[in-house]
Structures are given as C-alpha cells and as structure tokens.
Design an enzyme around this catalytic site. Structure first.
Site, PDB file in Angstrom:
ATOM      1  N   GLY A   1      17.471   4.945   1.749  1.00 29.90           N
ATOM      2  CA  GLY A   1      16.231   4.313   1.287  1.00 29.90           C
ATOM      3  C   GLY A   1      15.965   4.745  -0.141  1.00 29.90           C
ATOM      4  O   GLY A   1      16.159   5.913  -0.510  1.00 29.90           O
ATOM      5  N   TYR A   2      15.563   3.795  -0.945  1.00 27.62           N
ATOM      6  CA  TYR A   2      15.286   4.096  -2.347  1.00 27.62           C
ATOM      7  C   TYR A   2      13.985   3.412  -2.755  1.00 27.62           C
ATOM      8  O   TYR A   2      13.946   2.578  -3.639  1.00 27.62           O
ATOM      9  CB  TYR A   2      16.467   3.648  -3.206  1.00 27.62           C
ATOM     10  CG  TYR A   2      16.482   4.297  -4.579  1.00 27.62           C
ATOM     11  CD1 TYR A   2      16.858   5.620  -4.719  1.00 27.62           C
ATOM     12  CD2 TYR A   2      16.104   3.584  -5.711  1.00 27.62           C
ATOM     13  CE1 TYR A   2      16.866   6.222  -5.965  1.00 27.62           C
ATOM     14  CE2 TYR A   2      16.109   4.178  -6.967  1.00 27.62           C
ATOM     15  CZ  TYR A   2      16.494   5.496  -7.083  1.00 27.62           C
ATOM     16  OH  TYR A   2      16.498   6.106  -8.315  1.00 27.62           O
ATOM     17  N   GLY A   3      12.921   3.768  -1.998  1.00 28.41           N
ATOM     18  CA  GLY A   3      11.585   3.288  -2.378  1.00 28.41           C
ATOM     19  C   GLY A   3      10.942   4.355  -3.238  1.00 28.41           C
ATOM     20  O   GLY A   3      11.609   5.021  -4.035  1.00 28.41           O
ATOM     21  N   SER A   4       9.660   4.532  -3.027  1.00 33.75           N
ATOM     22  CA  SER A   4       8.901   5.482  -3.833  1.00 33.75           C
ATOM     23  C   SER A   4       9.485   6.905  -3.741  1.00 33.75           C
ATOM     24  O   SER A   4       9.795   7.539  -4.749  1.00 33.75           O
ATOM     25  CB  SER A   4       7.450   5.438  -3.320  1.00 33.75           C
ATOM     26  OG  SER A   4       6.708   6.476  -3.827  1.00 33.75           O
TER      27      SER A   4
ATOM     28  N   HIS B   1      13.402   7.260  -4.870  1.00 32.25           N
ATOM     29  CA  HIS B   1      13.510   7.297  -6.328  1.00 32.25           C
ATOM     30  C   HIS B   1      13.169   8.695  -6.863  1.00 32.25           C
ATOM     31  O   HIS B   1      13.976   9.318  -7.563  1.00 32.25           O
ATOM     32  CB  HIS B   1      12.559   6.232  -6.911  1.00 32.25           C
ATOM     33  CG  HIS B   1      12.197   6.413  -8.336  1.00 32.25           C
ATOM     34  ND1 HIS B   1      12.908   5.847  -9.366  1.00 32.25           N
ATOM     35  CD2 HIS B   1      11.178   7.102  -8.913  1.00 32.25           C
ATOM     36  CE1 HIS B   1      12.342   6.183 -10.515  1.00 32.25           C
ATOM     37  NE2 HIS B   1      11.303   6.947 -10.270  1.00 32.25           N
TER      38      HIS B   1
ATOM     39  N   HIS C   1       8.266  12.726   6.500  1.00 37.55           N
ATOM     40  CA  HIS C   1       7.041  12.480   7.265  1.00 37.55           C
ATOM     41  C   HIS C   1       7.365  12.787   8.718  1.00 37.55           C
ATOM     42  O   HIS C   1       8.480  12.505   9.182  1.00 37.55           O
ATOM     43  CB  HIS C   1       6.653  10.999   7.105  1.00 37.55           C
ATOM     44  CG  HIS C   1       5.218  10.689   7.392  1.00 37.55           C
ATOM     45  ND1 HIS C   1       4.268  11.649   7.687  1.00 37.55           N
ATOM     46  CD2 HIS C   1       4.557   9.502   7.426  1.00 37.55           C
ATOM     47  CE1 HIS C   1       3.094  11.064   7.866  1.00 37.55           C
ATOM     48  NE2 HIS C   1       3.244   9.769   7.720  1.00 37.55           N
TER      49      HIS C   1
ATOM     50  N   GLU D   1      -5.458  10.006   4.856  1.00 39.19           N
ATOM     51  CA  GLU D   1      -5.397   8.749   4.095  1.00 39.19           C
ATOM     52  C   GLU D   1      -6.342   7.683   4.663  1.00 39.19           C
ATOM     53  O   GLU D   1      -6.874   6.865   3.921  1.00 39.19           O
ATOM     54  CB  GLU D   1      -3.953   8.228   3.990  1.00 39.19           C
ATOM     55  CG  GLU D   1      -3.312   7.802   5.281  1.00 39.19           C
ATOM     56  CD  GLU D   1      -1.791   7.893   5.266  1.00 39.19           C
ATOM     57  OE1 GLU D   1      -1.207   8.437   4.316  1.00 39.19           O
ATOM     58  OE2 GLU D   1      -1.177   7.424   6.256  1.00 39.19           O
TER      59      GLU D   1
ATOM     60  N   GLU E   1     -23.293   3.579 -11.118  1.00 35.74           N
ATOM     61  CA  GLU E   1     -23.878   4.672 -10.330  1.00 35.74           C
ATOM     62  C   GLU E   1     -23.050   4.989  -9.080  1.00 35.74           C
ATOM     63  O   GLU E   1     -23.337   5.947  -8.380  1.00 35.74           O
ATOM     64  CB  GLU E   1     -25.313   4.316  -9.909  1.00 35.74           C
ATOM     65  CG  GLU E   1     -26.311   4.374 -11.039  1.00 35.74           C
ATOM     66  CD  GLU E   1     -26.481   5.785 -11.636  1.00 35.74           C
ATOM     67  OE1 GLU E   1     -26.154   6.776 -10.950  1.00 35.74           O
ATOM     68  OE2 GLU E   1     -26.916   5.888 -12.795  1.00 35.74           O
TER      69      GLU E   1
ATOM     70  N   ASP F   1       8.492   4.028   7.119  1.00 34.50           N
ATOM     71  CA  ASP F   1       8.380   4.500   8.497  1.00 34.50           C
ATOM     72  C   ASP F   1       8.723   3.390   9.497  1.00 34.50           C
ATOM     73  O   ASP F   1       9.404   3.634  10.494  1.00 34.50           O
ATOM     74  CB  ASP F   1       6.981   5.072   8.738  1.00 34.50           C
ATOM     75  CG  ASP F   1       6.752   6.303   7.862  1.00 34.50           C
ATOM     76  OD1 ASP F   1       7.619   7.191   7.854  1.00 34.50           O
ATOM     77  OD2 ASP F   1       5.723   6.356   7.171  1.00 34.50           O
TER      78      ASP F   1
HETATM   79  N1  LIG Z   1       5.107   6.900  -0.682  1.00 37.40           N
HETATM   80  C1  LIG Z   1       4.452   8.039  -0.497  1.00 37.40           C
HETATM   81  O1  LIG Z   1       3.452   8.291  -1.162  1.00 37.40           O
HETATM   82  C2  LIG Z   1       4.974   9.055   0.491  1.00 37.40           C
HETATM   83  C3  LIG Z   1       4.530  10.380   0.353  1.00 37.40           C
HETATM   84  C4  LIG Z   1       5.047  11.352   1.212  1.00 37.40           C
HETATM   85  C5  LIG Z   1       5.934  10.971   2.202  1.00 37.40           C
HETATM   86  N2  LIG Z   1       6.318   9.670   2.343  1.00 37.40           N
HETATM   87  C6  LIG Z   1       7.280   9.320   3.392  1.00 37.40           C
HETATM   88  O2  LIG Z   1       8.553   9.116   2.768  1.00 37.40           O
HETATM   89  C7  LIG Z   1       9.306   8.142   3.524  1.00 37.40           C
HETATM   90  C8  LIG Z   1       9.692   7.005   2.585  1.00 37.40           C
HETATM   91  O3  LIG Z   1       8.502   6.388   2.150  1.00 37.40           O
HETATM   92  P1  LIG Z   1       8.444   5.470   0.858  1.00 37.40           P
HETATM   93  O4  LIG Z   1       6.998   5.243   0.568  1.00 37.40           O
HETATM   94  O5  LIG Z   1       9.343   6.006  -0.179  1.00 37.40           O
HETATM   95  O6  LIG Z   1       9.055   4.137   1.444  1.00 37.40           O
HETATM   96  P2  LIG Z   1       9.105   2.740   0.717  1.00 37.40           P
HETATM   97  O7  LIG Z   1       8.758   2.856  -0.729  1.00 37.40           O
HETATM   98  O8  LIG Z   1       8.310   1.796   1.546  1.00 37.40           O
HETATM   99  O9  LIG Z   1      10.681   2.480   0.801  1.00 37.40           O
HETATM  100  C9  LIG Z   1      11.158   1.560   1.612  1.00 37.40           C
HETATM  101  C10 LIG Z   1      12.667   1.682   1.643  1.00 37.40           C
HETATM  102  O10 LIG Z   1      13.017   1.278   2.943  1.00 37.40           O
HETATM  103  C11 LIG Z   1      13.970   0.216   2.819  1.00 37.40           C
HETATM  104  N3  LIG Z   1      13.801  -0.704   3.959  1.00 37.40           N
HETATM  105  C12 LIG Z   1      12.668  -1.326   4.364  1.00 37.40           C
HETATM  106  N4  LIG Z   1      12.923  -2.046   5.474  1.00 37.40           N
HETATM  107  C13 LIG Z   1      14.244  -1.873   5.758  1.00 37.40           C
HETATM  108  C14 LIG Z   1      15.100  -2.329   6.771  1.00 37.40           C
HETATM  109  N5  LIG Z   1      14.662  -3.107   7.773  1.00 37.40           N
HETATM  110  N6  LIG Z   1      16.400  -1.937   6.731  1.00 37.40           N
HETATM  111  C15 LIG Z   1      16.870  -1.137   5.755  1.00 37.40           C
HETATM  112  N7  LIG Z   1      16.096  -0.671   4.760  1.00 37.40           N
HETATM  113  C16 LIG Z   1      14.802  -1.025   4.768  1.00 37.40           C
HETATM  114  C17 LIG Z   1      13.677  -0.455   1.490  1.00 37.40           C
HETATM  115  O11 LIG Z   1      14.848  -1.098   1.062  1.00 37.40           O
HETATM  116  P3  LIG Z   1      14.826  -2.627   0.538  1.00 37.40           P
HETATM  117  O12 LIG Z   1      14.393  -2.550  -0.900  1.00 37.40           O
HETATM  118  O13 LIG Z   1      16.229  -3.048   0.711  1.00 37.40           O
HETATM  119  O14 LIG Z   1      13.823  -3.363   1.370  1.00 37.40           O
HETATM  120  C18 LIG Z   1      13.339   0.778   0.633  1.00 37.40           C
HETATM  121  O15 LIG Z   1      14.507   1.367   0.131  1.00 37.40           O
HETATM  122  C19 LIG Z   1       8.385   7.698   4.660  1.00 37.40           C
HETATM  123  O16 LIG Z   1       8.677   8.476   5.797  1.00 37.40           O
HETATM  124  C20 LIG Z   1       7.002   8.028   4.143  1.00 37.40           C
HETATM  125  O17 LIG Z   1       6.042   8.224   5.150  1.00 37.40           O
HETATM  126  C21 LIG Z   1       5.877   8.712   1.488  1.00 37.40           C
END
Ligand SMILES: NC(=O)c1ccc[n+]([C@@H]2O[C@H](COP(=O)([O-])OP(=O)(O)OC[C@H]3O[C@@H](n4cnc5c(N)ncnc54)[C@H](OP(=O)(O)O)[C@@H]3O)[C@@H](O)[C@H]2O)c1
Length: 393
Positions: A80-83, A86, A167, A255, A287, A143
């Site tokens: 996974g390479y979301g928030s 990265h 998480h 949250e 205010e 998640d």
């Molecule tokens: N964001 C925060 O502020 C934060 C803080 C602390 C902990 N966390 C935890 O860190 C973990 C990651 O969170 P995140 O916020 O980084 O997640 P996110 O930004 O939502 O990242 C989503 C990732 O999941 C992939 N994905 C989504 N659906 C998919 C599927 N069906 N099959 C394969 N890949 C899929 C996406 O790839 P595509 O681009 O290919 O869809 C993307 O790489 C979670 O457990 C979260 O609770 C997050």
C-alpha cells in the site's frame, strides 16, 4: 559566527563527511553519524505523566549505524502506498534501509510511487511479489482493503517473516474484518499519531512524529525490539508502548470525538444559535471558528489550557471557568456512548460497510461537499480571504 551559520557549516561538513548509507534522520541523524559527533545521551525514559509513570522510547536509542546494522538482512515490504505508505516508505528509504513497495499494478498508488522514485521491477512490485520478497511485511493498505485482500495475502506471510500494521483495526476486530494473523510470525504495530504527510515533513525537518507501538504476537522473543526499531526506521521521534486494543479504541474514539466529529458538531451548534439570534455570518464565524483556530487553540497547543485562559480577559476567563463544567456534564454521556460504540465494534462495522463500497470515494466526496456548502464554512471562506496569507483559503 552566528548560531545559524555555525549550524549551516556543520551541516555542510556532515554532508561531505558522512558516508552515503549512514546519512539520514535528515541532518540530525547525519550529525550523529560523524565520528566526532557527541554520543547520544538520551535514551529510553520513564517519564511522569501527571502522576503515572510511563516508558517512552526515542530515536536516540537507535543511532543510524545501529539501525542499519539491525536491518541489514531485512527487506521492508510496504504494502500500500497511500498516506502512510508514502511517509513511512520514503523515511525508511532515506534511512538507508532496504525498502520495496507493493501495490496494485497501474493503480493510483503505482503511479504515485513511481513519481516518488520507486522503480518497477527494482523496488516497486505487485502486492504478492513484494510480500514474497519481503521479510518485514508492512500492511499499509486502507483498513477496508486489508480486510478485502486478506484471504490472498495471509498464505504469503510465511514463517520467518514479520507482520506489521499501523493500526490495531484489522486484528482487534477480526470477527468483522476476517483478518487473523498466522500463528508462526511476529506481529507488531507502529501507529504514527498523525497523517502520513506529517510523518514525512517532520522527518525532513529533522524531527519525528509521536507513535504508538505494540506487540500482538511474539514468536521470536524479539517482537518488541523490532517494533521499536521499525518505529525509528519510519520516522518516529518518540514511541509510546501500548496494546493493539488500546491503540484502536483510543484512535477511533478520538477522531469521532474532539479531533474531528466533536469539533464540527460544537462549531455548528454554537454558530447556529448565534445566527438564530440575529448575528451576522461573519460575526458568528469569527466568534466560533476564526478566533479559536487563529488565536486561542495554538495557545493551548503551546502551553496548555490555563495559559490560554490567562491570556484572555478576566471577563472571558470567568465565563469559561463557569461554563466548562456545564459543557463537560452535557458532553460526557455522548462520549460514553461513543466509547461503547467503538468497543462493541459498531463503529468498525459501519466503517467497513461504507468503505468497502465500490463508490465510497464519490460518497465521501458528496458528504464532505455538503459540509463545505454549510453556511458556516462558506462564511469562513470570505473571512479567510481577508487574512494576509489569503491563498490558504
Ligand atoms: N492516514 C492516516 O492519517 C493514518 C494515521 C495512522 C495510521 N494509519 C493507518 O495506516 C494504514 C494505511 O492508511 P492510509 O491512510 O495510508 O491508507 P490510504 O491512504 O487509504 O491508502 C490506501 C492504499 O490502499 C490501496 N488499496 C485500496 N483498496 C485496495 C484494494 N482493494 N486492493 C489493493 N489495494 C488497495 C490503495 O492503492 P490504490 O491506489 O491502488 O487504490 C493505497 O495504496 C491504515 O491501517 C490506517 O488506519 C493511517
């Protein structure tokens, strides 16, 4: 030489002197990599948090050469390479560790990873390939995606690998998520207390984010040590030990409460009563939101509530002291209800159900657009446009 130019000179000397592999934690770490750099004097600390003693681990426990030595035989596979992917991935890579990324080929994250310099076939792979190549599998899918993909991922987490989460969600609510850890691997957690973007920016500034660390399953006897080292590897400054359960309960609760849900509810209620009593939108917004975010909340952040109170007029202070207990009494039952809803899994089921829909992004966009369209936030746009840095509106 001024302190600033001395620091600049040191930074240049450090960049020239430190071997490339040892450069990281940004400049702070690079300084430590110099042979002549002073030895880290801080380390594991037991601190008194309002009368309760807690252990805090910090980055100084893991000077960069020690960190690189510890992980020299490991491949960190970020899935996974979301928030978080990265932020954590780039930090670990900058720390000189062997990191690879696994995401859906051709998806949004695949493109994003390439923009950040991950190269297909070298350190960017489809998810199953990355898991096979990795020794530490960092599940950073959203998640809902962790739950959806688990049946394909679980068989690839073989003995000898370490499973990492940011998480407690997937494992604590396994009845709902279907995620159950294989019994023969260490399972650990490092949950940064902030968005992945902040994980990255604080690291680049030579600081580090606070994070919770925990162990779900310790097969090797080294699980906690690995959690502490990985926390540092991904950019943590201070790590607080907890459990998976406590991490997820407090996170979901916070949250939904004061951090996001509660604050919107309080702002809106206050604004509406002002409007119903004939106050203009600008007055109601100023205010309610503008004074809070621009003047008073930063003071709480810096020095605490009493400091903020003392910075205000005696009239304001008297009213706040009288009304705070009334708001506490009114809100406590709501917070109790919320905590129960988190503990019994209601919040998890709602989240999974909603976020597993194929159109969840559009549905969110619609709901957040509705918030954006509320009068309070439309009034806010005009108020913000008058700030000197008006581009931030
Ligand atoms: N964001 C925060 O502020 C934060 C803080 C602390 C902990 N966390 C935890 O860190 C973990 C990651 O969170 P995140 O916020 O980084 O997640 P996110 O930004 O939502 O990242 C989503 C990732 O999941 C992939 N994905 C989504 N659906 C998919 C599927 N069906 N099959 C394969 N890949 C899929 C996406 O790839 P595509 O681009 O290919 O869809 C993307 O790489 C979670 O457990 C979260 O609770 C997050």
């Amino acid at each position: 030489m001024s302190a600033r130019s001395a620091a600049r000179a040191l930074n240049i000397a450090v960049r020239q002197a430190a071997p490339k592999a040892a450069r990281a934690y940004s400049l702070v770490a690079a300084r430590r990599a110099l042979p002549s750099a002073p030895k880290a004097t801080r380390g594991v600390k037991t601190l008194d948090f309002a009368g309760t003693k807690e252990t805090v681990y910090e980055r100084a426990d893991w000077p960069l050469p020690k960190l690189q030595e510890y992980f020299k035989n490991d491949t960190l596979a970020l899935i996974g390479y979301g928030s978080q992917g990265h932020g954590q991935g780039l930090n670990a890579r900058d720390n000189g560790l062997n990191v690879i990324v696994g995401v859906r080929e051709g998806g949004e994250s695949w493109k994003q990873a390439q923009e950040d310099g991950w190269v297909p076939g070298k350190n960017l792979f489809p998810i199953d390939e990355a898991i096979k190549k990795g020794s530490i599998i960092m599940n950073l899918l959203s998640d809902a995606a962790q739950s959806q993909t688990w049946k394909d991922i679980k068989p690839l987490i073989t003995e000898g690998k370490t499973l990492y989460f940011s998480h407690g969600f997937s494992l604590v609510y396994s009845k709902d998520t279907g995620v159950e850890a294989p019994s023969n691997v260490d399972v650990i957690l490092c949950a940064p207390k902030g968005s992945g973007r902040t994980v990255r920016t604080l690291f680049k500034e030579g600081r580090g984010i606070n994070a919770s660390i925990a162990v779900w399953q310790d097969v090797t006897g080294k699980a906690m040590e690995k959690a502490r080292a990985l926390a540092v590897a991904v950019g943590t400054g201070y790590a607080y030990e907890t459990t998976f359960e406590k991490e997820v309960y407090s996170d979901l609760y916070g949250e939904r409460g004061v951090l996001m849900g509660g604050i919107q509810g309080m702002f809106l209620a206050q604004y509406k009563v002002l409007r119903e009593n004939g106050h203009s939108p600008s007055e109601a917004f100023n205010e309610t939101v503008e004074e809070a975010t621009q003047s008073l909340f930063p003071l709480i952040g810096q020095y605490g509530m009493d400091y903020m109170y003392n910075a205000c007029s005696t009239t304001a202070r008297r009213g706040a002291l009288d009304w705070a207990p009334i708001f506490e009494a009114a809100n406590k039952p709501v917070f109790e209800k919320l905590y129960k809803s988190v503990r019994d899994g209601t919040e998890t089921r709602r989240s999974l159900q909603f976020n597993s829909q194929p159109n969840y992004r559009e549905a969110f966009a619609k709901e957040t657009a509705e918030i954006d369209n509320q009068e309070i936030w439309r009034a806010g746009k005009t108020v913000r446009s008058l700030r000197p840095d008006a581009k931030n509106n």
